[in-house]
Scaffold this active site. Structure first.
Site, PDB file in Angstrom:
ATOM      1  N   HIS A  68      39.246  43.859  37.193  1.00 19.00           N
ATOM      2  CA  HIS A  68      38.515  45.002  37.752  1.00 19.00           C
ATOM      3  C   HIS A  68      39.415  45.953  38.529  1.00 19.00           C
ATOM      4  O   HIS A  68      38.995  47.060  38.874  1.00 19.00           O
ATOM      5  CB  HIS A  68      37.334  44.512  38.617  1.00 19.00           C
ATOM      6  CG  HIS A  68      37.686  44.121  40.014  1.00 19.00           C
ATOM      7  ND1 HIS A  68      37.822  42.805  40.415  1.00 19.00           N
ATOM      8  CD2 HIS A  68      37.920  44.866  41.117  1.00 19.00           C
ATOM      9  CE1 HIS A  68      38.107  42.766  41.706  1.00 19.00           C
ATOM     10  NE2 HIS A  68      38.174  44.003  42.155  1.00 19.00           N
ATOM     11  N   ASP A 115      37.628  37.715  35.239  1.00 18.44           N
ATOM     12  CA  ASP A 115      38.190  38.830  36.008  1.00 18.44           C
ATOM     13  C   ASP A 115      39.677  38.571  36.236  1.00 18.44           C
ATOM     14  O   ASP A 115      40.109  38.196  37.331  1.00 18.44           O
ATOM     15  CB  ASP A 115      37.441  38.969  37.333  1.00 18.44           C
ATOM     16  CG  ASP A 115      37.810  40.228  38.098  1.00 18.44           C
ATOM     17  OD1 ASP A 115      38.548  41.070  37.541  1.00 18.44           O
ATOM     18  OD2 ASP A 115      37.362  40.371  39.253  1.00 18.44           O
ATOM     19  N   GLY A 207      40.104  45.742  49.055  1.00 21.39           N
ATOM     20  CA  GLY A 207      41.530  46.011  49.010  1.00 21.39           C
ATOM     21  C   GLY A 207      42.363  44.775  48.774  1.00 21.39           C
ATOM     22  O   GLY A 207      43.536  44.869  48.420  1.00 21.39           O
ATOM     23  N   SER A 209      41.547  42.628  46.459  1.00 21.41           N
ATOM     24  CA  SER A 209      41.337  42.313  45.048  1.00 21.41           C
ATOM     25  C   SER A 209      42.626  42.062  44.299  1.00 21.41           C
ATOM     26  O   SER A 209      43.616  42.777  44.491  1.00 21.41           O
ATOM     27  CB  SER A 209      40.643  43.489  44.355  1.00 21.41           C
ATOM     28  OG  SER A 209      39.283  43.489  44.590  1.00 21.41           O
ATOM     29  N   GLY A 210      42.574  41.107  43.391  1.00 26.07           N
ATOM     30  CA  GLY A 210      43.717  40.848  42.521  1.00 26.07           C
ATOM     31  C   GLY A 210      44.805  40.007  43.130  1.00 26.07           C
ATOM     32  O   GLY A 210      45.671  39.496  42.431  1.00 26.07           O
TER      33      GLY A 210
END
Length: 262
Positions: A68, A115, A207, A209-210
């Site tokens: 995402h 994801d 922020g 994320s990932g």
């Protein structure tokens, strides 16, 4: 219907992996604190026109992140980043050459899972005392309930709050799937392809994320066991709604095949 908030952007199996030269500060239970500089040397800042997400270096030219996070056409990664407001010297800036989003990712259904994305870098990172890859878990490896792991990133310090300028870390104990999938927790939104960790005052936030869920193995090496995916739509610190991560151990065959074929 569950309200889910994807941790949106804010306006490896290699030798010598998972062994930071600067040991992270893991001696006390905290809700979040500034990380010791360069103690998570695989942590990556993913940037397009501005910093958007985190990522994990898993090989000199490969970064693991969340599907995402990939919403633009051009990205670069920043390695050996600590304070985003300063250029401190050891940073490495490398453009992303190719992006590989998991084929079963559906951006309209984050709770469906998958994801995860891989980024191939234009050039190899220079591996040194401040830039090192994390280890990848074995395919199917499981985490124990309450196992201590750490989330790292430059996301918001709390729901609606400011983004961190210096890299933050927070201890997030793993919440076992049996608990996390209970109807009064995440219910059917929690899949076996995910890892739940933290909850209440301890959480990832927008922020982050990932970025990695860092878990120390019995061998003393650090493994990227999760990719930060989503939190509850009511806020980052909602009780019985721990942060949900993509479970990396589930996706080892896809990661290995993508890296080998590209």
């Amino acid at each position: 219907m569950e309200v889910i908030l994807v941790l949106l952007v804010a306006v490896a199996a290699v030798s010598g992996c998972g062994e930071p030269s600067y040991q992270p500060s893991t001696s006390r239970v905290v809700n979040g604190q500034e990380a010791r500089p360069y103690s998570w040397p695989w942590q990556v800042s993913l940037e397009s026109f501005f910093p958007t997400c985190g990522g994990t270096l898993i090989a000199p030219n490969w970064v693991l992140t969340a599907a995402h996070c990939i919403t633009f056409h051009t990205y670069r990664v920043v390695l050996a980043e600590h304070d985003m407001n300063k250029e401190e010297g050891p940073e490495q800036f490398i453009m992303v050459e190719k992006m590989f989003i998991h084929p079963k990712w559906n951006d309209n259904c984050v709770s469906c899972g998958n994801d995860i994305a891989l980024l191939k870098l234009e050039t190899n990172a220079v591996i040194n005392d401040k830039v090192q890859p994390a280890c990848l878990p074995q395919h199917g490896a499981a985490l124990a309930h309450n196992q201590p792991c750490y989330v790292t990133g430059w996301g918001r310090l709390y729901s609606g709050g400011p983004r961190a300028t210096a890299l933050q870390q927070a201890l997030l104990p793993v919440v076992g799937h049996t608990t996390c999938s209970r109807s009064d927790w995440w219910g059917s939104s929690a899949k076996t392809t995910m890892v739940c960790a933290g909850g209440e005052s301890k959480s990832a936030c927008h922020g982050d994320s990932g970025g990695p869920l860092n878990c120390e193995g019995s061998d003393g090496q650090w493994y990227v066991e999760g990719v930060t995916s989503f939190v509850d739509g009511r806020g980052c610190n909602t009780p019985q709604r721990p942060t949900v991560f993509t479970r990396v151990a589930t996706f080892i065959p896809w990661i290995s095949a993508t890296m080998a074929q590209n």
